[in-house]
Write an enzyme that holds these catalytic residues in place. Structure first.
Site, PDB file in Angstrom:
ATOM      1  N   SER A 170      10.301  24.837  38.898  1.00 23.65           N
ATOM      2  CA  SER A 170      11.388  24.384  39.763  1.00 23.65           C
ATOM      3  C   SER A 170      11.981  25.559  40.543  1.00 23.65           C
ATOM      4  CB  SER A 170      12.441  23.658  38.924  1.00 23.65           C
ATOM      5  OG  SER A 170      13.367  22.985  39.738  1.00 23.65           O
ATOM      6  N   ASP A 271       7.705  13.422  42.375  1.00 28.99           N
ATOM      7  CA  ASP A 271       8.664  14.507  42.600  1.00 28.99           C
ATOM      8  C   ASP A 271       9.105  14.505  44.060  1.00 28.99           C
ATOM      9  OD1 ASP A 271      10.144  16.833  42.655  1.00 28.99           O
ATOM     10  OD2 ASP A 271       8.518  18.149  42.000  1.00 28.99           O
TER      11      ASP A 271
END
Length: 328
Positions: A170, A271
Site C-alpha cells: 500500500s 482494489d
C-alpha cells in the site's frame, strides 16, 4: 459551560485518523502492538527491536529465520509497512505476523522500519527515514572495523549484500517506488545496490484519469485519495500530481532510472488502485529501464487482502509469490 474549551476535530481522514484542536491524535484502525520474540512458535523466526538512528531517533524490528548453520548468508529485505503514511507500525500485530511468515518462507533477514508518521511529521519525512534505514543496512557491507557503532550482528553475520531487496504494501509500496527511484541517482554506502523490489498494491494517484481508467470510478476514488495526500503532504509541489504519488504524471522523472535489477508488482481486481497500478507496471515494462518486471493479479480480492488473512488460500498464494521472488 465554556464552549471555547470544547474538544473538536480540526482535520481527519474519516474512519482512519482524527486530529483534535487540543493537539491529540486518534488513529482509529491501528492494530495492537506486539513485542518481538526470541523465537516465534509458528515460524521459528527470531525478532528484536533496535535503535538504528540517534538523530533523528528511529527504530526498526529485525527478523532472522532459523538457519542451517551459523555462517549462512541469506538475502536482506528492507521492509516498509503500509498505513497511508500516518497510521500503523512494524510493531503492529498484523505486520509482525506477516514479516515472520515472509522471513521464514523467503529465508531472508528483514529490517522493518518504524518511520515517522503524519501529521506529526509530514512527507517527505517518511521517504527520508526509509532511505536513512536502507543506508544504515548498507553500511554493514564493510570490514568489521568500519561498521557503524550501532551495527547489528544479524546483518553482519548473515546478510548477503549481493541480494538486498526492498518491499512494501500500500503506502509502503509507494515508498518502495520512491526509494528505488532515489537509488537510481544516489549511491548507497560501500557499493551496495538494490537487487530487487516488490510493490504490493501501491498507492498511486493523480488529478486526471489516464489510459483505460473509468471516469466514474476515478472520481469516486479521487475524493479519498486527494484527502489522504493533502493530509500527509499538505505542501506537496503539484499536489496530487506530485511525482511521489503520480509516477506517471508530467512532472515525474523517467522510470528508466529505477535503481534495482528486478521488480514484482501485484494488484487485486477489486482494489480501487488496480487500474493505475497496472498502468504503472506497463510503463515500467515499456520504459528503457534495463531490469525485469513481473505482474501478479488476484481476482475477486480487495486492497491488501493477504495482510489480514495470510493463511487463506489466496493469502498463502501471494506470500509464496513474494517469498519466491526473494530467492529467484
Amino acid at each position: 459551560m465554556d464552549l471555547t474549551s470544547k474538544k473538536e476535530i480540526v482535520s481527519e481522514i474519516p474512519k482512519f485518523i482524527r486530529v483534535y484542536n487540543d493537539g491529540t491524535i486518534e488513529r482509529l484502525n491501528d492494530m495492537p502492538r506486539v513485542p518481538p520474540s526470541p523465537q516465534d512458535p509458528e515460524t521459528n523466526v527470531s525478532s528484536k527491536d533496535i535503535l538504528f538512528s540517534n538523530d533523528p531517533p528511529l527504530f526498526a524490528r529485525l527478523y532472522l529465520p532459523k538457519l542451517s548453520n551459523k555462517k549462512q548468508k541469506i538475502p536482506i529485505l528492507v521492509y516498509f509497512h503500509g498505513g497511508a503514511f500516518c497510521c500503523e507500525s512494524p510493531f503492529a500485530s498484523h505486520h509482525h505476523k506477516y514479516c515472520n511468515i515472509i522471513a521464514s518462507q523467503g529465508n531472508v533477514v528483514i529490517f522493518s522500519i518504524e518511520y515517522r508518521r503524519a501529521p506529526e511529521h509530514f512527507l517527505p519525512t517518511q521517504y527520508n527515514d526509509c532511505w536513512l534505514g536502507l543506508n544504515w543496512v548498507a553500511s554493514h557491507n564493510t570490514t568489521i572495523e568500519n561498521v557503524p557503532k550501532n551495527s547489528d550482528p544479524w546483518i553482519i553475520n548473515h546478510g548477503d549484500f549481493n541480494k538486498v531487496f526492498i518491499g512494501g504494501d500500500s503506502s509502503g509500496a509507494n515508498i518502495v517506488h520512491n526509494i528505488a527511484m532515489r537509488a537510481g541517482v544516489e549511491k548507497l554506502p560501500y557499493g551496495v545496490k538494490i537487487f530487487g523490489a516488490y510493490a504490493n498494491h501501491p498507492f498511486f494517484w493523480g488529478s486526471k484519469p489516464i489510459g483505460f481508467e473509468n471516469v466514474e470510478k476515478f472520481e469516486k476514488t479521487s475524493e479519498t485519495s486527494n484527502l489522504v495526500w493533502e493530509f500527509v503532504y499538505p505542501c506537496a509541489p503539484f499536489g496530487i500530481d506530485n511525482p511521489n504519488v503520480n509516477p506517471l504524471g508530467p512532472m515525474a522523472p523517467n522510470l528508466s532510472t529505477l535503481g534495482c535489477s528486478k521488480m514484482l508488482v501485484t494488484i487485486a481486481s477489486n482494489d480501487r488502485f488496480r487500474d493505475r497500478t497496472f498502468l504503472y507496471y506497463q510503463a515500467v515494462k515499456e520504459s528503457e529501464w534495463k531490469g525485469e518486471v513481473e505482474l501478479f493479479e488476484e481476482q475477486d480480492e480487495d486492497h491488501v487482502y493477504y495482510m489480514f488473512h495470510p493463511h487463506s488460500d489466496k493469502g498463502k498464494k501471494l506470500i509464496k509469490l513474494v517469498a519466491d521472488f526473494l530467492h529467484k
